[in-house]
Design an enzyme around this catalytic site. Structure first.
Site, PDB file in Angstrom:
ATOM      1  N   HIS A  67      24.945 -21.953 -16.543  1.00  0.00           N
ATOM      2  CA  HIS A  67      23.956 -22.935 -16.981  1.00  0.00           C
ATOM      3  C   HIS A  67      23.822 -22.899 -18.490  1.00  0.00           C
ATOM      4  CE1 HIS A  67      21.499 -19.289 -17.212  1.00  0.00           C
ATOM      5  NE2 HIS A  67      20.609 -19.970 -17.919  1.00  0.00           N
TER       6      HIS A  67
ATOM      7  N   CYS B 125      18.790 -16.043  -6.607  1.00  0.00           N
ATOM      8  CA  CYS B 125      18.982 -16.704  -7.905  1.00  0.00           C
ATOM      9  C   CYS B 125      18.068 -17.923  -8.000  1.00  0.00           C
ATOM     10  CB  CYS B 125      20.442 -17.134  -8.040  1.00  0.00           C
ATOM     11  SG  CYS B 125      20.724 -18.244  -9.418  1.00  0.00           S
TER      12      CYS B 125
ATOM     13  N   GLN C  67      21.230 -24.680 -21.934  1.00  0.00           N
ATOM     14  CA  GLN C  67      19.890 -25.149 -22.259  1.00  0.00           C
ATOM     15  C   GLN C  67      19.965 -26.295 -23.264  1.00  0.00           C
ATOM     16  OE1 GLN C  67      16.801 -22.203 -22.770  1.00  0.00           O
ATOM     17  NE2 GLN C  67      18.326 -20.583 -22.550  1.00  0.00           N
TER      18      GLN C  67
ATOM     19  N   HIS D 188      26.736 -28.931 -32.506  1.00  0.00           N
ATOM     20  CA  HIS D 188      25.986 -29.449 -33.639  1.00  0.00           C
ATOM     21  C   HIS D 188      26.334 -30.918 -33.776  1.00  0.00           C
ATOM     22  CE1 HIS D 188      25.062 -25.421 -35.851  1.00  0.00           C
ATOM     23  NE2 HIS D 188      24.102 -25.782 -35.032  1.00  0.00           N
TER      24      HIS D 188
ATOM     25  N   HIS E 288      30.239 -24.626 -31.993  1.00  0.00           N
ATOM     26  CA  HIS E 288      30.493 -23.257 -32.444  1.00  0.00           C
ATOM     27  C   HIS E 288      30.475 -22.343 -31.223  1.00  0.00           C
ATOM     28  CE1 HIS E 288      29.628 -24.134 -36.713  1.00  0.00           C
ATOM     29  NE2 HIS E 288      28.597 -24.838 -36.298  1.00  0.00           N
TER      30      HIS E 288
ATOM     31  N   CYS F 251      20.266 -21.327  -8.077  1.00  0.00           N
ATOM     32  CA  CYS F 251      21.104 -21.780  -6.968  1.00  0.00           C
ATOM     33  C   CYS F 251      20.402 -22.912  -6.197  1.00  0.00           C
ATOM     34  CB  CYS F 251      21.426 -20.624  -6.022  1.00  0.00           C
ATOM     35  SG  CYS F 251      22.886 -19.665  -6.510  1.00  0.00           S
TER      36      CYS F 251
ATOM     37  N   SER G 160      19.571 -14.472 -18.976  1.00  0.00           N
ATOM     38  CA  SER G 160      18.786 -13.761 -17.977  1.00  0.00           C
ATOM     39  C   SER G 160      19.342 -13.972 -16.575  1.00  0.00           C
ATOM     40  CB  SER G 160      17.332 -14.238 -18.032  1.00  0.00           C
ATOM     41  OG  SER G 160      17.286 -15.649 -17.912  1.00  0.00           O
TER      42      SER G 160
ATOM     43  N   HIS H 250      27.400 -20.275  -7.885  1.00  0.00           N
ATOM     44  CA  HIS H 250      26.827 -19.171  -8.654  1.00  0.00           C
ATOM     45  C   HIS H 250      27.912 -18.360  -9.372  1.00  0.00           C
ATOM     46  CE1 HIS H 250      23.648 -16.160  -9.395  1.00  0.00           C
ATOM     47  NE2 HIS H 250      24.559 -15.241  -9.133  1.00  0.00           N
TER      48      HIS H 250
ATOM     49  N   GLY I 240      21.831 -12.086 -24.054  1.00  0.00           N
ATOM     50  CA  GLY I 240      20.456 -12.326 -23.644  1.00  0.00           C
ATOM     51  C   GLY I 240      20.299 -13.305 -22.485  1.00  0.00           C
TER      52      GLY I 240
ATOM     53  N   ASN J 185      24.018 -19.614 -23.517  1.00  0.00           N
ATOM     54  CA  ASN J 185      24.130 -18.169 -23.708  1.00  0.00           C
ATOM     55  C   ASN J 185      24.810 -17.629 -22.477  1.00  0.00           C
ATOM     56  OD1 ASN J 185      22.748 -17.952 -26.135  1.00  0.00           O
ATOM     57  ND2 ASN J 185      20.770 -17.793 -25.091  1.00  0.00           N
TER      58      ASN J 185
ATOM     59  N   ASN K  48      12.474 -26.657 -18.417  1.00  0.00           N
ATOM     60  CA  ASN K  48      12.347 -25.207 -18.347  1.00  0.00           C
ATOM     61  C   ASN K  48      10.941 -24.813 -17.897  1.00  0.00           C
ATOM     62  OD1 ASN K  48      12.262 -22.398 -18.910  1.00  0.00           O
ATOM     63  ND2 ASN K  48      13.840 -22.651 -20.469  1.00  0.00           N
TER      64      ASN K  48
ATOM     65  N   LYS L 162      30.215  -6.134 -31.591  1.00  0.00           N
ATOM     66  CA  LYS L 162      29.822  -6.117 -32.995  1.00  0.00           C
ATOM     67  C   LYS L 162      28.294  -6.161 -33.096  1.00  0.00           C
ATOM     68  CE  LYS L 162      30.163  -8.771 -37.239  1.00  0.00           C
ATOM     69  NZ  LYS L 162      30.543  -7.593 -38.050  1.00  0.00           N
ATOM     70  N   PHE L 163      27.765  -5.405 -34.037  1.00  0.00           N
ATOM     71  CA  PHE L 163      26.335  -5.476 -34.353  1.00  0.00           C
ATOM     72  C   PHE L 163      26.175  -6.057 -35.740  1.00  0.00           C
ATOM     73  CE2 PHE L 163      26.480  -2.266 -31.064  1.00  0.00           C
ATOM     74  CZ  PHE L 163      25.378  -2.585 -30.288  1.00  0.00           C
TER      75      PHE L 163
ATOM     76  N   HIS M 218      24.162 -17.278 -13.243  1.00  0.00           N
ATOM     77  CA  HIS M 218      24.506 -18.618 -12.742  1.00  0.00           C
ATOM     78  C   HIS M 218      24.930 -19.500 -13.928  1.00  0.00           C
ATOM     79  CE1 HIS M 218      23.937 -21.641  -9.418  1.00  0.00           C
ATOM     80  NE2 HIS M 218      24.213 -22.402 -10.459  1.00  0.00           N
TER      81      HIS M 218
ATOM     82  N   ARG N  95      39.607  -1.885 -42.916  1.00  0.00           N
ATOM     83  CA  ARG N  95      38.736  -1.027 -42.095  1.00  0.00           C
ATOM     84  C   ARG N  95      39.016  -1.154 -40.601  1.00  0.00           C
ATOM     85  NH1 ARG N  95      32.773   0.008 -42.608  1.00  0.00           N
ATOM     86  NH2 ARG N  95      32.704  -1.878 -41.363  1.00  0.00           N
TER      87      ARG N  95
HETATM   88 ZN   LIG Z   1      27.653 -26.395 -37.090  1.00  0.00          ZN
HETATM   89 ZN   LIG Z   2      22.827 -18.978  -8.702  1.00  0.00          ZN
END
Ligand SMILES: [Zn+2]
Ligand SMILES: [Zn+2]
Ligand SMILES: [Zn+2]
Length: 349
Positions: A166, A50, A168, A281, A298, A53, A161, A113, A159, A153, A75, A311-312, A164, A26
């Site tokens: 960083h 930011c 989590q 992990h 991962h 920063c 936000s 930044h 997603g 991320n 956070n 990709k969706f 900069h 495909r």
């Molecule tokens: Zn894993």
């Molecule tokens: Zn920044």
């Protein structure tokens, strides 16, 4: 089975027990779907607006120090709170809930930044590895914390936000779903075979070599045989070790090196600030030995065939199994061929 490059088939993920559908025929289908906005790297080394920063105010009124290098803080809009008592609801095994305590931290990788792992010096990424290790050890030592999830991320497509650089760190009382699956499957494998699932898998990949992207003395980055996302990769230490806290001399710089080289290839693949979710992990911090746990990272990037087509995971993938057109072997070939000097740092000279 001979025809893994042409005929539709499904592949098994031994880490989770899930299957992925592969449909190589495909790959040439025309695309008339959504086009992504460009993923541009931020141009400014410092952005007065930011909230990550150095020296800038954050949304809760606190002000960041004039940090250089890494900077970690709780956070301001944490998804979890520490110190909750253990309460549970269970109505006939159908309405089931448990209180969940935890701590959410933010880790800035650099005061710059406009940087990303792909454009940082290895020595700068080593400081990020040291901060991850410290967070894992400190949070993991807390009585109520059984697991520490470190992740990044990158990009609005995933997603994030704020551009900069960083990541989590979420420390939780219970094991998250993916970690619970990997914990039991690795333990099962050790019990059945007397060896480590990922040590055995890496040895097999090193005989085939077709899915390996890049490697150094201590780490190997490869597109796993069971990859779901188009350019998904798995980063494995060559030595059997359970967590960042088990690193020996030379392994932290080697992790920094392989992270830089892998993210460089990602950015260069479509000459874009390549979006992804990545994370480590590692063995739970519940005080048990977890000898079967093999530390790994991962990378789940959403881009499919260019900087503007992603990709969706919808339809059959939400209701049945994940599916891919590009084979993991083709993805590895393309990532291997991507240059190791950043497209933004090439040019005039
Ligand atoms: Zn894993
Ligand atoms: Zn920044
Ligand atoms: Zn192992």
């Amino acid at each position: 089975m001979r025809n893994l490059q042409n005929a539709s088939h499904r592949r098994f993920n031994p880490l989770t027990g899930d299957w992925v559908l592969v449909s190589p025929h495909r790959e040439r289908r025309p695309w008339q779907g959504q086009m992504e906005k460009p993923h541009e790297a931020p141009a400014l080394a410092y952005d007065p607006n930011c909230y990550l920063c150095a020296g800038n105010p954050r949304a809760n009124g606190a002000r960041n120090p004039q940090y250089k290098g890494v900077y970690a803080f709780d956070n301001d809009f944490s998804a979890l709170t520490p110190g909750l008592s253990c309460e549970a609801v269970d109505e006939g095994g159908l309405l089931v809930a448990q209180s969940e305590a935890g701590i959410c931290r933010v880790l800035c990788f650099s005061e710059r930044h406009d940087l990303a792992l792909a454009r940082m010096e290895t020595s700068q990424i080593e400081k990020v590895v040291a901060a991850w290790t410290q967070e894992y050890e400190t949070l993991g030592a807390l009585d109520f914390v059984d697991y520490v999830q470190i992740f990044e991320n990158r990009g609005a497509a995933m997603g994030a936000s704020n551009p900069h650089p960083h990541g989590q760190i979420w420390a939780t009382r219970s094991l998250p779903n993916e970690v619970a699956k990997e914990t039991s499957r690795q333990a099962d494998y050790l019990a059945r075979k007397g060896s480590c699932l990922l040590c055995d898998y890496l040895a097999l990949e090193e005989t085939h070599r077709e899915r390996i992207v890049c490697a150094n003395e201590h780490f190997v980055a490869l597109v796993p045989f069971w990859a779901t996302w188009p350019f998904e990769t798995l980063l494995l230490p060559r030595r059997h070790l359970g967590s960042l806290a088990d690193f020996r001399e030379g392994e932290a710089p080697a992790l920094a090196d392989i992270l830089r080289r892998l993210t460089l290839r990602y950015d260069n693949l479509f000459e874009t600030a390549f979006p992804y979710s990545m994370g480590f992990h590692q063995k739970p911090t519940d005080g048990r030995a977890h000898e079967s746990w093999h530390f790994h990272a991962h990378f789940y990037p959403p881009l499919l065939r260019s900087a503007s087509v992603r990709k969706f995971m919808v339809g059959f993938e939400m209701l049945g199994s994940p599916q891919r057109d590009l084979t993991p072997e083709s993805a590895a070939t393309r990532l291997r061929a991507a240059p190791e000097n950043h497209y933004l740092d090439r040019g005039a000279t």
